[in-house]
Enzyme design. Structure first.
Site, PDB file in Angstrom:
ATOM      1  N   PHE A  50       0.840  -1.201   0.000  1.00 21.85           N
ATOM      2  CA  PHE A  50       0.000   0.000   0.000  1.00 21.85           C
ATOM      3  C   PHE A  50       0.872   1.247   0.000  1.00 21.85           C
ATOM      4  O   PHE A  50       1.718   1.438   0.870  1.00 21.85           O
ATOM      5  CB  PHE A  50      -0.911   0.012   1.226  1.00 21.85           C
ATOM      6  CG  PHE A  50      -1.823   1.213   1.298  1.00 21.85           C
ATOM      7  CD1 PHE A  50      -2.866   1.362   0.399  1.00 21.85           C
ATOM      8  CD2 PHE A  50      -1.633   2.191   2.266  1.00 21.85           C
ATOM      9  CE1 PHE A  50      -3.709   2.470   0.457  1.00 21.85           C
ATOM     10  CE2 PHE A  50      -2.471   3.298   2.342  1.00 21.85           C
ATOM     11  CZ  PHE A  50      -3.512   3.441   1.426  1.00 21.85           C
ATOM     12  N   TYR A  52       0.884   5.480   0.011  1.00 21.57           N
ATOM     13  CA  TYR A  52       0.039   6.626   0.348  1.00 21.57           C
ATOM     14  C   TYR A  52       0.759   7.957   0.159  1.00 21.57           C
ATOM     15  O   TYR A  52       0.165   9.020   0.332  1.00 21.57           O
ATOM     16  CB  TYR A  52      -0.455   6.514   1.798  1.00 21.57           C
ATOM     17  CG  TYR A  52       0.647   6.359   2.829  1.00 21.57           C
ATOM     18  CD1 TYR A  52       1.258   7.472   3.402  1.00 21.57           C
ATOM     19  CD2 TYR A  52       1.076   5.101   3.228  1.00 21.57           C
ATOM     20  CE1 TYR A  52       2.265   7.332   4.340  1.00 21.57           C
ATOM     21  CE2 TYR A  52       2.080   4.948   4.170  1.00 21.57           C
ATOM     22  CZ  TYR A  52       2.670   6.067   4.724  1.00 21.57           C
ATOM     23  OH  TYR A  52       3.671   5.924   5.653  1.00 21.57           O
ATOM     24  N   SER A  54       4.938   9.094  -1.599  1.00 18.00           N
ATOM     25  CA  SER A  54       5.761   9.066  -2.810  1.00 18.00           C
ATOM     26  C   SER A  54       5.751   7.712  -3.508  1.00 18.00           C
ATOM     27  O   SER A  54       6.067   7.632  -4.702  1.00 18.00           O
ATOM     28  CB  SER A  54       7.204   9.473  -2.486  1.00 18.00           C
ATOM     29  OG  SER A  54       7.787   8.579  -1.558  1.00 18.00           O
ATOM     30  N   GLU A 127      12.463   2.516   2.852  1.00 13.88           N
ATOM     31  CA  GLU A 127      11.589   3.030   3.902  1.00 13.88           C
ATOM     32  C   GLU A 127      12.088   2.780   5.325  1.00 13.88           C
ATOM     33  O   GLU A 127      11.668   3.478   6.249  1.00 13.88           O
ATOM     34  CB  GLU A 127      10.189   2.407   3.763  1.00 13.88           C
ATOM     35  CG  GLU A 127       9.529   2.615   2.409  1.00 13.88           C
ATOM     36  CD  GLU A 127       9.170   4.061   2.146  1.00 13.88           C
ATOM     37  OE1 GLU A 127       9.103   4.853   3.115  1.00 13.88           O
ATOM     38  OE2 GLU A 127       8.963   4.414   0.969  1.00 13.88           O
TER      39      GLU A 127
END
Length: 220
Positions: A50, A52, A54, A127
């Protein structure tokens, strides 16, 4: 702009390594272990991710399908300070995270099971360099049915967690912060523009885009 090649070459880690040491970094082994642990809990078949922020407009991964989707129980907010990628120690920026409450529209990407280990490792090394997010499996509603997907939730215990800032401070920060990966204004505008193109309504983000564009224009 961040690319797949830069992530694979360790550029993100290199940027963080140049910091003043105030942001703790995960080792490559810790990042990979986190990725393996999440994939071990995956439902059978392909992996869904998922996006949301970049990830919507710059996923940097290979995927087989993408859908518009909505997650209940979380909302998108600028709540993570960045002193490096899109900011600097003298003028830190802000990045998006998923906070508890509300709902969030975004995009889910389907990664074929045969490629999941490699592609998810790229996502994790993008991330999870400093552990500022918590990877979590969430239910995403799409027009073609629900899917179980990985989402990166903000880690409220992280040293860079910003908490709830005023709209004025967020706008001022985004209008001025810039770093080696670009500026925060572009990050916001790209996200808001792509959500709008996909038909995903996020009124607070659209209002923030308007205010940041006004502040940027006033500087020129």
């Amino acid at each position: 702009m961040l690319t797949r090649e830069l992530i694979l070459n360790g550029y993100v880690k290199e940027i963080f390594a140049k910091s003043d040491g105030s942001t703790p970094l995960l080792s490559d082994e810790e990042i990979d272990a986190s990725c393996r642990a999440s994939l071990a809990d995956a439902p059978p078949g392909d992996i869904w991710l998922f996006g949301y922020g970049s990830l919507i407009w710059n996923p940097t991964i290979h995927f087989a399908e993408k859908r518009i989707g909505k997650v209940a129980g979380y909302h998108r907010r600028f709540c993570l300070w960045t002193h490096l990628g899109r900011g600097c120690p003298e003028c830190p920026g802000l990045l998006l995270g998923l906070e508890h409450g509300g709902s969030c529209g975004g995009v889910v990407f389907r990664i074929p099971a045969a490629q999941a280990d490699h592609e998810c490792r790229i996502v994790w090394h993008r991330e999870m360099v400093s552990g500022s997010y918590i990877p979590r499996w969430v239910d995403v509603q799409t027009d073609d049915g629900p899917v179980r997907a990985i989402a990166f939730i903000i880690n409220r215990d992280h040293v860079r967690y910003a908490g709830r800032l005023s709209d004025e401070r967020v706008a001022e920060t985004l209008a001025n912060a810039e770093g080696p990966l670009g500026n925060c204004a572009d990050y916001l505008i790209n996200t808001a523009d792509h959500l709008e193109e996909l038909g995903i309504l996020d009124a607070p983000l659209q209002h923030l885009r308007t205010e940041v564009q006004r502040l940027c224009a006033a500087k020129n």
